[in-house]
Design a protein around this motif. Structure first.
Motif, mmCIF file in Angstrom:
data_model
loop_
_atom_site.group_PDB
_atom_site.id
_atom_site.type_symbol
_atom_site.label_atom_id
_atom_site.label_comp_id
_atom_site.label_asym_id
_atom_site.label_seq_id
_atom_site.Cartn_x
_atom_site.Cartn_y
_atom_site.Cartn_z
ATOM 1 N N GLN A 59 5.510 -12.829 -32.160
ATOM 2 C CA GLN A 59 4.967 -12.529 -30.759
ATOM 3 C C GLN A 59 4.885 -13.571 -29.852
ATOM 4 O O GLN A 59 5.313 -13.431 -28.638
ATOM 5 N N THR A 60 4.354 -14.530 -30.464
ATOM 6 C CA THR A 60 4.164 -15.782 -29.572
ATOM 7 C C THR A 60 5.547 -16.209 -29.280
ATOM 8 O O THR A 60 5.826 -16.588 -28.012
ATOM 9 N N VAL A 61 6.523 -16.511 -30.164
ATOM 10 C CA VAL A 61 7.736 -17.030 -29.899
ATOM 11 C C VAL A 61 8.576 -16.135 -28.900
ATOM 12 O O VAL A 61 9.001 -16.521 -28.045
ATOM 13 N N GLU A 62 8.333 -14.862 -29.150
ATOM 14 C CA GLU A 62 9.203 -13.943 -28.475
ATOM 15 C C GLU A 62 8.567 -14.064 -26.817
ATOM 16 O O GLU A 62 9.454 -13.976 -25.917
ATOM 17 N N GLU A 63 7.411 -13.990 -26.779
ATOM 18 C CA GLU A 63 6.776 -14.280 -25.427
ATOM 19 C C GLU A 63 7.187 -15.682 -24.802
ATOM 20 O O GLU A 63 7.526 -15.642 -23.514
ATOM 21 N N VAL A 64 7.057 -16.557 -25.472
ATOM 22 C CA VAL A 64 7.405 -17.878 -24.906
ATOM 23 C C VAL A 64 8.773 -18.043 -24.605
ATOM 24 O O VAL A 64 9.259 -18.470 -23.465
ATOM 25 N N LEU A 65 9.659 -17.949 -25.573
ATOM 26 C CA LEU A 65 11.113 -18.234 -25.345
ATOM 27 C C LEU A 65 11.818 -16.918 -24.785
ATOM 28 O O LEU A 65 12.379 -16.963 -23.788
ATOM 29 N N GLY A 66 11.306 -15.845 -25.082
ATOM 30 C CA GLY A 66 12.114 -14.447 -24.671
ATOM 31 C C GLY A 66 11.715 -14.190 -23.222
ATOM 32 O O GLY A 66 12.563 -13.916 -22.435
ATOM 33 N N LEU A 67 10.379 -14.294 -23.024
ATOM 34 C CA LEU A 67 10.112 -13.686 -21.566
ATOM 35 C C LEU A 67 9.908 -14.945 -20.699
ATOM 36 O O LEU A 67 10.291 -14.981 -19.368
ATOM 37 N N MET A 68 9.343 -16.276 -20.930
ATOM 38 C CA MET A 68 9.053 -17.267 -20.234
ATOM 39 C C MET A 68 10.234 -17.851 -19.817
ATOM 40 O O MET A 68 10.583 -18.251 -18.582
ATOM 41 N N LEU A 69 11.285 -18.181 -20.798
ATOM 42 C CA LEU A 69 12.394 -19.043 -20.775
ATOM 43 C C LEU A 69 13.796 -18.002 -20.665
ATOM 44 O O LEU A 69 14.613 -18.410 -20.410
ATOM 45 N N GLU A 70 13.329 -16.747 -20.864
ATOM 46 C CA GLU A 70 14.492 -15.933 -20.716
ATOM 47 C C GLU A 70 15.684 -16.014 -21.776
ATOM 48 O O GLU A 70 16.768 -15.954 -21.362
ATOM 49 N N VAL A 71 15.115 -16.849 -22.947
ATOM 50 C CA VAL A 71 16.109 -16.814 -24.029
ATOM 51 C C VAL A 71 16.039 -15.607 -25.036
ATOM 52 O O VAL A 71 14.583 -15.904 -25.806
ATOM 53 N N PRO A 72 16.869 -14.963 -25.328
ATOM 54 C CA PRO A 72 16.715 -13.983 -26.319
ATOM 55 C C PRO A 72 16.569 -14.671 -27.814
ATOM 56 O O PRO A 72 16.998 -15.569 -28.074
ATOM 57 N N VAL A 73 15.737 -14.244 -28.643
ATOM 58 C CA VAL A 73 15.098 -14.715 -29.909
ATOM 59 C C VAL A 73 15.111 -13.915 -30.999
ATOM 60 O O VAL A 73 14.802 -12.756 -30.774
ATOM 61 N N GLN A 74 15.647 -14.170 -32.150
ATOM 62 C CA GLN A 74 15.639 -13.222 -33.445
ATOM 63 C C GLN A 74 15.209 -14.220 -34.500
ATOM 64 O O GLN A 74 15.576 -15.313 -34.635
ATOM 65 N N VAL A 75 14.414 -13.330 -35.343
ATOM 66 C CA VAL A 75 13.723 -14.055 -36.448
ATOM 67 C C VAL A 75 15.009 -14.241 -37.444
ATOM 68 O O VAL A 75 15.887 -13.261 -37.631
ATOM 69 N N CYS A 76 14.946 -15.336 -38.212
ATOM 70 C CA CYS A 76 16.105 -15.580 -38.966
ATOM 71 C C CYS A 76 15.762 -14.834 -40.403
ATOM 72 O O CYS A 76 14.486 -14.736 -40.710
ATOM 73 N N GLU A 77 16.536 -14.498 -41.192
ATOM 74 C CA GLU A 77 16.225 -13.448 -42.499
ATOM 75 C C GLU A 77 15.838 -14.649 -43.324
ATOM 76 O O GLU A 77 15.154 -14.294 -44.389
ATOM 77 N N THR A 78 16.303 -15.827 -43.224
ATOM 78 C CA THR A 78 16.077 -16.813 -44.367
ATOM 79 C C THR A 78 15.551 -17.924 -43.371
ATOM 80 O O THR A 78 16.204 -18.516 -42.767
ATOM 81 N N ALA A 79 14.584 -18.738 -44.228
ATOM 82 C CA ALA A 79 14.200 -19.885 -43.419
ATOM 83 C C ALA A 79 15.104 -20.950 -43.597
ATOM 84 O O ALA A 79 15.916 -21.073 -44.357
#
Length: 171
Positions: free
Chosen positions: A29-49
């Motif tokens: 949620q933090t990454v989505e808010e910071v990158l997705g909302l603040m920077l307007e960069v769509p973010v997806q969780v990688c299925e593998t690290a």
């Protein structure tokens, strides 16, 4: 954001604080808010690290944690990713890794770490963050004191991957 069911978490379960710290959904949620909302960069969780040693040229921003939690919050990204983040954050075109990119990555790490800890009431006022340190190079390792937990997540944004790892121990 895509759902991810099995984050990398290593630690003994011992408290409500531990449960909050190792809750991958809080970090997501933090990454989505910071990158997705603040920077307007769509973010997806990688299925593998994505291991930092699998990224040819890496930049790692390290934020120290002290107080209710002692450890480190690291953000690892490749060179194009660091330039993309900085370009989005600063609203400028970035062509090379320079002081602006290093400062930009350090600031994003600081924002991510601060936003993450603010979501955990016990940490919000009782955990301090250090000034970011940014390390650059190829195939390096970060050595840390023995940790009681580790939470590692990787995220895709634009054409790059960003990996965040939390290491620490409860005092």
């Amino acid at each position: 954001m895509a759902q991810f069911t099995s984050p990398t978490i290593e630690a003994p379960a011992s408290s409500n604080l531990f449960a909050s710290i190792t809750d991958a959904s809080v970090l997501d949620q933090t990454v989505e808010e910071v990158l997705g909302l603040m920077l307007e960069v769509p973010v997806q969780v990688c299925e593998t690290a994505v291991s930092p040693t699998n990224i040819p040229v890496t930049l790692t921003a390290v934020i120290g944690l002290a107080g209710a939690l002692s450890g480190a919050f690291t953000v690892v990204v490749n060179e194009p990713g660091a330039k993309q983040i900085t370009a989005c954050m600063m609203g400028i075109e970035v062509s090379a890794v320079d002081d602006t990119v290093l400062d930009g990555l350090g600031e994003i790490a600081n924002i991510l770490a601060g936003a993450w800890k603010s979501k955990i009431p016990t940490l919000s006022a009782a955990c301090l963050l250090s000034v970011p340190t940014v390390v650059t190079g190829t195939h390096y390792d970060i050595h840390k004191k023995m940790s009681t937990f580790k939470l590692a997540r990787s995220y895709r944004f634009q054409d790059s991957t960003l990996s965040i790892t939390l290491y620490g121990e409860q005092p």
